[in-house]
Design an enzyme around this catalytic site. Structure first.
Site, PDB file in Angstrom:
ATOM      1  N   ASP A 126       0.827  -1.209   0.000  1.00 34.56           N
ATOM      2  CA  ASP A 126       0.000   0.000   0.000  1.00 34.56           C
ATOM      3  C   ASP A 126       0.860   1.256   0.000  1.00 34.56           C
ATOM      4  O   ASP A 126       1.444   1.618   1.023  1.00 34.56           O
ATOM      5  CB  ASP A 126      -0.915  -0.008   1.226  1.00 34.56           C
ATOM      6  CG  ASP A 126      -1.872   1.169   1.252  1.00 34.56           C
ATOM      7  OD1 ASP A 126      -2.058   1.815   0.202  1.00 34.56           O
ATOM      8  OD2 ASP A 126      -2.448   1.435   2.323  1.00 34.56           O
TER       9      ASP A 126
ATOM     10  N   ASP B  70      -1.784   5.138  -5.647  1.00 29.19           N
ATOM     11  CA  ASP B  70      -2.201   4.405  -4.446  1.00 29.19           C
ATOM     12  C   ASP B  70      -2.425   2.932  -4.780  1.00 29.19           C
ATOM     13  O   ASP B  70      -3.436   2.565  -5.379  1.00 29.19           O
ATOM     14  CB  ASP B  70      -3.483   5.036  -3.888  1.00 29.19           C
ATOM     15  CG  ASP B  70      -3.922   4.414  -2.582  1.00 29.19           C
ATOM     16  OD1 ASP B  70      -3.223   3.521  -2.067  1.00 29.19           O
ATOM     17  OD2 ASP B  70      -4.988   4.815  -2.067  1.00 29.19           O
TER      18      ASP B  70
END
Length: 332
Positions: free
Chosen positions: A6, A202
């Site tokens: 992430d 992201d």
């Protein structure tokens, strides 16, 4: 253990015992190098949501944009990584989260936060990194990879400027095209002002999320192409969906390109632009950035749009590179 990669968060955490209902856990009592961090430690003060336990241990609460959350004790441990020459590298006293509680919806054993906040492993190592994602949802595909440090592939492909703000990675998106035709989008809607907006890379979300005007321009271009042959499905709120099977009904769908400052591009094929949530329905994997029925000013480029690319984060030179490739070619 499996942890989600992430770039939209910074804390590395894994499930630890005790963790009621957790399947795969790390038992810190069996490690001689494990230690908890006290509430007055510098790293604890860096956390946005930190609390003090009765034992003076620093407890973190990590929230994610999709409604998930995790909490546990901020700790240190010796981490060992395999190097590209088949050796090993030890990282002493690496800060990580020893998770003790998560949402029931959390199906993973942890999150490998790659953001550049002060508690992140990337920040602790002051390291560049790269990753290559070939097939996002194919469990038999063994060539997806993440490389930290000197072996990171950061000089291949086309480069675009990278800004690090609040631990997040911002890029300058200038345009979107479909089959070589630029959509009528004012590039200023992608810019970040003093405190809001901008475009974030992201990997913590699979879909891409665009501000209202950009989403609607891309949605309308897809509608013009697909509505002529397929029936719309309205089963998913705020999503453009159709009845059909992607691999069959989208044959010949034009390439969508995201154009960045400096000439870098992401070219999205069918598997990067759409997903199949049900056997008879597929949806565009680009959504409007809406929270609580309010349109947000920022955009997110998710993992699905980055499939079939090596993405290199050169922290020192403040640039990110996109190289279209088959990740299997990078195995050697």
């Amino acid at each position: 253990m499996f942890a989600a990669m992430d770039t939209g968060s910074s804390l590395l955490w894994i499930q630890c015992s005790p963790c009621p209902g957790c399947s795969r856990i790390f038992d810190p009592s069996r490690s001689s190098s494990y230690a908890t961090l006290p509430c007055d430690s510098e790293k604890c003060r860096y956390l946005r949501h930190a609390y003090c336990t009765p034992n003076n241990e620093c407890m973190y609460l990590q929230r994610y944009g999709i409604g998930l959350s995790a909490s546990g004790i901020l700790s240190t441990e010796q981490l060992i990584f395999q190097t590209s020459d088949e050796g090993t590298m030890r990282v002493e006293d690496a800060v990580f989260g020893c998770g003790q509680s998560t949402n029931e919806e959390f199906a993973l054993s942890g999150v490998f936060g790659l953001g550049f906040d002060r508690v992140s492993l990337v920040s602790q190592l002051n390291s560049s990194f790269s990753y290559c994602i070939g097939r996002l949802y194919d469990s038999n595909y063994l060539h997806n990879k993440l490389i930290l440090g000197q072996g990171a592939i950061i000089d291949e492909g086309d480069a675009t400027p990278l800004q690090v703000i609040g631990g997040l990675y911002y890029v300058t998106l200038e345009a979107i095209s479909v089959e070589g035709i630029m959509l009528d989008i004012n590039p200023s809607i992608f810019r970040r002002d003093d405190s809001d907006g901008g475009v974030i890379i992201d990997t913590g979300t699979d879909s891409t999320w665009f501000v209202k005007d950009a989403y609607e321009a891309l949605r309308d271009a897809v509608i013009i192409t697909v509505d002529r042959s397929l029936m719309r499905s309205y089963s998913e709120s705020n999503k453009l969906c159709y009845y059909g099977i992607m691999s069959c009904d989208l044959a010949g769908f034009p390439t969508v390109r995201f154009h960045f400052a400096g000439g870098a591009e992401l070219a999205l094929g069918i598997d990067s632009m759409f997903h199949q949530p049900r056997a008879d329905t597929f949806c565009m994997a680009v959504n409007p950035t809406i929270i609580d029925d309010q349109h947000m000013k920022y955009s997110l480029i998710g993992t699905r749009a980055q499939q079939n690319y090596n993405v290199g984060y050169d922290i020192g030179r403040k640039q990110i590179t996109f190289q279209m490739t088959d990740c299997e070619f990078l195995d050697d």
